[in-house]
Design an enzyme around this catalytic site. Structure first.
Site, mmCIF file in Angstrom:
data_model
loop_
_atom_site.group_PDB
_atom_site.id
_atom_site.type_symbol
_atom_site.label_atom_id
_atom_site.label_comp_id
_atom_site.label_asym_id
_atom_site.label_seq_id
_atom_site.Cartn_x
_atom_site.Cartn_y
_atom_site.Cartn_z
ATOM 1 N N GLU A 152 0.939 -1.171 -0.167
ATOM 2 C CA GLU A 152 -0.184 -0.103 0.054
ATOM 3 C C GLU A 152 0.773 0.995 -0.119
ATOM 4 O O GLU A 152 0.141 2.203 -0.417
ATOM 5 C CB GLU A 152 -1.383 -0.564 1.159
ATOM 6 C CG GLU A 152 -1.412 1.601 1.618
ATOM 7 C CD GLU A 152 -2.924 1.641 0.647
ATOM 8 O OE1 GLU A 152 -2.565 1.588 -0.677
ATOM 9 O OE2 GLU A 152 -4.192 0.954 1.052
ATOM 10 N N THR A 179 -5.433 8.696 -3.258
ATOM 11 C CA THR A 179 -5.378 8.851 -2.074
ATOM 12 C C THR A 179 -3.871 10.175 -0.991
ATOM 13 O O THR A 179 -4.025 10.652 -0.390
ATOM 14 C CB THR A 179 -4.522 7.695 -1.119
ATOM 15 O OG1 THR A 179 -5.855 6.568 -1.071
ATOM 16 C CG2 THR A 179 -4.432 7.500 0.381
HETATM 17 N N1 HSE Z 1 -6.825 6.029 6.472
HETATM 18 C C1 HSE Z 1 -6.087 6.029 5.237
HETATM 19 C C2 HSE Z 1 -6.534 7.786 4.505
HETATM 20 C C3 HSE Z 1 -7.262 5.338 4.060
HETATM 21 O O1 HSE Z 1 -7.474 8.275 4.915
HETATM 22 O O2 HSE Z 1 -6.006 8.462 3.751
HETATM 23 C C4 HSE Z 1 -6.898 5.614 2.239
HETATM 24 O O3 HSE Z 1 -5.824 4.749 2.214
#
Ligand code: HSE
Length: 306
Positions: free
Chosen positions: A126, A179
């Site tokens: 990731e 993201t």
């Molecule tokens: N926790 C992460 C965010 C999840 O909100 O950026 C997305 O990959």
């Protein structure tokens, strides 16, 4: 094997909470190869044009390679991916592939790694795509249910089985929110009052998940820090959330880093279809196409036959 999509954050649990979905999911196949290294043989399915085929960036390849590296084996693998959820969705698309890559590589080992090491390997995958090490999508995609990242260093994940009657509507408007971009929008610090609010809601939400209290879950999914900072990236978010609540949802919130609009409902009282229709109507009224999954929470990565 299959690796499910997931909803990260679940309101106040930024980078901590995640929920595995029953569907959609990625399908991953792996073949052992004599030569070391992991190669990507094929990517197909939803949003393939957004999936990196660079072996240093593809989350499944990076995660699988990490598993083989930690296992210290002298062989390699070739991976094929069929995407069930498109990237940049807020439904853990890259995390599903990462979890799937790690899980699949583990199947090749004579002495498989324990599941917490697989979550670590998947989080490395990731990281290769998002630029940050966070495990709140890969943990539920690997372990299923509702997961809590208790600690990142060392990585410590707690898994809880959510209530059986927890229904989920995940609506994906036809908008891309990478993201990286969504993380760049976040504040660098939070105030004490905000912290108190987030801890109160996240603690209560975890109790609701563990004890099967849907009403408590419904009133605890409120995030006053992360979602407001990202609101401008997701047009009509508040309107869509209001529509879900009016149609009977227990709560509605931004799924992961967006643009997914998530809603929880009680499967004993509703089939969730009206909620999906109400959220989709907000987008179609604004000439934005969308897709909804009416589903529930699900198990983690597994072989197809399991
Ligand atoms: N926790 C992460 C965010 C999840 O909100 O950026 C997305 O990959």
């Amino acid at each position: 094997m299959r690796a499910p999509a997931s909803i990260a954050n679940v309101g106040p649990g930024f980078d901590v909470f995640g929920l595995a979905l029953r569907d959609p999911y990625d399908l991953i196949t792996i073949e052992r190869k004599a030569a070391r290294g992991v190669k990507l043989r094929k990517v197909e399915g939803l949003g393939v044009e957004q999936v990196s085929t660079d072996p240093k960036r593809n989350t499944a390849v990076v995660a699988a390679a990490k598993v083989l590296e930690l296992a210290g084996v002298d062989f390699g693998a070739s991976i094929s991916i069929k995407k069930g959820v498109r990237p940049c969705s807020g439904m853990g698309s890259s995390g599903a592939s990462a979890a799937g890559g790690a899980f699949a590589a583990n199947l090749l080992l004579d002495r498989p790694l324990p599941i917490d090491r697989l979550v670590f390997c998947a989080a490395k995958g990731e990281e290769a795509s998002s630029g940050s090490f966070h495990a709140d999508n890969v943990a539920p995609s690997m372990m299923g249910g509702f997961t809590i990242i208790r600690s990142y260093d060392p990585l410590d994940v707690v898994r809880v089985s959510p209530p059986k009657s927890l229904g989920v509507v995940a609506t994906l408007p036809d908008i891309m929110v990478p993201t990286k971009q969504a993380r760049a929008a976040l504040p660098k610090s939070v105030g004490l009052q905000q912290m108190v609010h987030q801890i109160g809601n996240s603690s209560a939400l975890a109790v609701g998940m563990a004890t099967g209290d849907l009403a408590l879950i419904g009133r605890s999914v409120r995030d006053i820090v992360i979602e407001p900072a990202r609101e401008s990236l997701v047009p009509h978010l508040r309107e869509a959330e209001r529509a879900a609540l009016k149609a009977g949802a227990l709560t509605s919130f931004l799924g992961g880093s967006g643009p997914c609009v998530a809603a929880f409902f009680d499967l004993d009282w509703s089939d969730g279809k009206g909620i999906a229709e109400a959220v989709q109507a907000v987008y179609s009224d604004n000439d934005i196409a969308s897709t909804s999954w009416v589903t529930t929470w699900g198990e983690g990565s597994r072989r197809n036959a399991d």
